[in-house]
Design an enzyme around this catalytic site. Structure first.
Site: not given
Length: 170
Positions: A58, A95
């Site tokens: 994007r 994460e």
């Protein structure tokens, strides 16, 4: 124009508890898209910019038209294995696990002034890695610009000392 009104919020996507900020509703509106590109570029328009660097995928949507507007070149930063020539890579922590971004080793010359662009600032991991790639090749970062910032994730902190611009902050 209030660009935040052009962003669709989709609750519980891609998983429970997440509000996904969908930019496709902004992209289909040519005036909103043009305004987003202008507003992302405007804080840096007085800077000398040699290259716009944007991340897959994007970031490319905004990076390419900003490069055209700035009258400079465009450099893509991609996931591993997507670029055909010799690359430099930076691995960064997620994460759970790690990821990696790559840039062509000859994409930036020492001293070139670079504006980094992406659609969204969340934790800042991808853009921090992108900044390291730019600096590894000798580029000087003049700023980093986003359409959206998710401020509660504190990604801006990870990008210090760079000048960070975000058009819409949630």
């Amino acid at each position: 124009m209030n660009l935040s009104e052009k962003i669709r919020a989709i609750p519980n996507f891609p998983k429970e508890g997440i509000i996904f900020r969908d930019i496709t509703t902004l992209l289909v509106d040519s005036q909103a898209f043009a305004a987003a590109v202008h507003t992302m570029y405007e804080p840096f328009q007085k800077e000398k910019i040699d290259l716009v660097v944007a991340t897959e995928a994007r970031g490319f949507i905004f990076g390419a038209p900003i490069a055209v507007k700035a009258g400079c070149g465009f450099v893509p930063v991609r996931k591993p294995g997507k670029l055909p020539a010799s690359v430099e890579a930076v691995e960064y922590a997620l994460e759970y696990g790690t990821d990696k971004v790559e840039i062509h080793a000859d994409a930036i010359q020492a001293g070139q002034r670079v504006l980094i662009v992406d659609d969204l600032l969340a934790t800042g991991g991808t853009i921090s890695a992108t900044a390291k790639l730019v600096e590894k090749l000798g580029g000087k970062i003049v700023g980093i610009s986003f359409l959206i910032e998710l401020s509660e994730l504190k990604g801006r902190e990870r990008l210090k000392p760079h000048h960070v611009n975000a058009v819409i902050v949630y």
